[in-house]
Design a protein around this motif. Structure first.
Motif, short mmCIF file in Angstrom:
data_model
loop_
_atom_site.label_atom_id
_atom_site.label_comp_id
_atom_site.label_asym_id
_atom_site.label_seq_id
_atom_site.Cartn_x
_atom_site.Cartn_y
_atom_site.Cartn_z
N UNK A 122 -1.05 -3.76 -3.22
CA UNK A 122 -1.80 -2.51 -3.25
C UNK A 122 -1.76 -1.91 -4.65
N UNK A 123 -0.60 -1.94 -5.29
CA UNK A 123 -0.50 -1.42 -6.66
C UNK A 123 -1.39 -2.20 -7.61
N UNK A 124 -1.36 -3.53 -7.50
CA UNK A 124 -2.15 -4.37 -8.41
C UNK A 124 -3.64 -4.17 -8.21
N UNK A 125 -4.09 -4.16 -6.96
CA UNK A 125 -5.52 -3.98 -6.69
C UNK A 125 -5.99 -2.61 -7.13
N UNK A 126 -5.19 -1.59 -6.88
CA UNK A 126 -5.58 -0.24 -7.28
C UNK A 126 -5.63 -0.10 -8.79
N UNK A 175 -3.33 0.71 4.65
CA UNK A 175 -2.68 2.02 4.67
C UNK A 175 -2.16 2.41 3.30
N UNK A 176 -1.58 1.45 2.58
CA UNK A 176 -1.10 1.73 1.22
C UNK A 176 -2.27 2.10 0.31
N UNK A 177 -3.39 1.36 0.41
CA UNK A 177 -4.54 1.64 -0.44
C UNK A 177 -5.22 2.96 -0.08
N UNK A 178 -5.04 3.37 1.16
CA UNK A 178 -5.69 4.59 1.64
C UNK A 178 -4.94 5.86 1.23
N UNK A 179 -3.81 5.70 0.56
CA UNK A 179 -3.07 6.87 0.08
C UNK A 179 -2.10 7.44 1.10
N UNK A 200 1.33 5.20 -2.88
CA UNK A 200 1.16 4.13 -3.86
C UNK A 200 0.30 4.65 -5.02
N UNK A 201 0.72 4.38 -6.22
CA UNK A 201 -0.04 4.75 -7.40
C UNK A 201 -0.34 3.52 -8.25
#
Length: 374
Positions: A122-126, A175-179, A200-201
């Motif tokens: 999630x961190x890498x994609x974001x 869920x991680x990507x959704x904040x 996640x940031x």
């Protein structure tokens, strides 16, 4: 992949070279529904690497995406490969591509999430999404490690046997990507800077809505629909009832996906196949293209391992490729068409294929360049 115990021969129509040039017998039911309007046009690239000089393959990949954007194509997707001469880290690659492009969608087809920690992915994609201005189209799949016990212990550490390799792994990623808040932020202690976050940031708005599941069965299609993700299918699929008509099998999956999705007929499906246009090819390229397609045709003539079926490559002129797409039941139900680029070709060959796709085939299908990934 093992050979089938009871091979089933294909009877799909071919040209004089034995290469598939028109849709299969399933096209006889075309009158059931009109084709969906084409929403976007793109390609899938392996980004093959040379063992002695992997940087060259990566740079060629960046150049191909730059060229695709110049042509006006809507999206470029990369495959993920581990312990192979292919791209293992799409997010890192897209960080580089983002510096050379401004508009083209950047997709993964697909990331096997079993190899990933959903939190770190999630961190890498974001991060890649923030760098690219919201252009990541994350295609995903999930399955347990498959290298064998001792290698899996090295790759995944010994705790991999207790991991969850079900669809729940992808739900956690979303869920991680959704904040989603993961914790209460502790009071600042005065050490290290007041930088703590509960989520996640970086958080990239809209990324969690740009997730595709890359599947090939009714079961995965129905789960994807219920989960509210987008659906991506390619040139390998599975048959559950012995049907070897590839287009009909894939169409049934698309229909099952939309039947299970809350958006119904509005749910988004993307179809990818290997298409090799012959218009504009040099004699050397034409010879290479024909040899490639002919060598791969035998694997499409039977069922592998009891249920796996493989679509034939489509080698032909613009008119032959357009005719195939317009008759193919899966393409008729798709929103997005994606051309899979042959692994073994070179940059000049891939550029030729993309040029024909954008300037010749796409317009014949009613496509116009410049679709925004968002």
């Amino acid at each position: 992949m093992t050979e089938p115990t009871e091979p089933t021969e294909s009877s799909e129509p071919t040209n004089s070279a034995g290469i598939l040039t028109s849709a299969s017998a399933s096209a006889s039911v075309l009158g059931a529904a009109p084709a969906r309007p084409l929403r976007s046009l793109g390609f899938i690239h392996l980004v093959p690497l040379d063992r002695a000089d992997p940087g060259r393959g990566l740079r060629d990949g960046v150049e191909l995406f730059r060229y695709a954007e110049e042509l006006g194509l809507d999206s470029g997707w990369v495959r993920t490969r581990h312990l192979q001469y292919g791209l293992p880290s799409p997010a890192v690659f897209f960080g580089a591509v983002a510096q050379h492009t401004e508009r083209i969608g950047l997709g993964t087809a697909v990331i096997p999430v079993g190899h990933e920690n959903p939190f770190r992915l999630a961190e890498d994609l974001a991060t890649a999404d923030a760098l690219s201005g919201g252009r990541i189209l994350a295609g995903l799949s999930v399955h347990p490690p498959g290298y064998g016990g001792s290698v899996d212990d090295l790759v995944h550490d010994s705790g991999w046997r207790d991991e969850d390799y079900t669809y729940g792994r992808i739900e956690r990623l979303r869920e991680f990507l959704d904040g989603q808040a993961l914790r209460e932020v502790p009071a600042y202690s005065g050490i290290g800077g007041d930088l703590d976050s509960e989520r996640v940031e970086p958080y990239s708005p809209g990324l969690s809505d740009r997730l595709w599941y890359g599947g090939g069965s009714i079961r995965s299609a129905e789960w994807t629909g219920r989960a509210g993700l987008n659906w991506l299918v390619s040139n390998i699929s599975t048959t559950s009832n012995g049907d070897t008509d590839f287009a009909r099998v894939q169409r049934a999956q698309i229909d099952a996906y939309r039947a299970a999705h809350a958006a119904g007929d509005g749910a988004r499906a993307s179809v990818a196949r290997v298409m090799v246009p012959t218009d504009g090819a040099t004699p050397a390229q034409l010879s290479k293209y024909r040899a490639y397609a002919e060598a791969r045709t035998p694997r499409t003539k039977h069922v592998h391992g009891g249920k796996t079926i493989i679509a034939r490559d489509v080698l032909g002129s613009r008119d032959e490729i357009v005719d195939f797409i317009q008759q193919d039941l899966a393409f008729r139900a798709a929103d997005d068409y994606v051309f899979e680029l042959p692994f073994e070709f070179e940059l000049a060959d891939w550029k030729h294929i993309l040029h024909e796709l954008a300037t010749n085939i796409g317009p014949a299908l009613g496509w116009r360049p410049g679709y925004s990934a968002q």
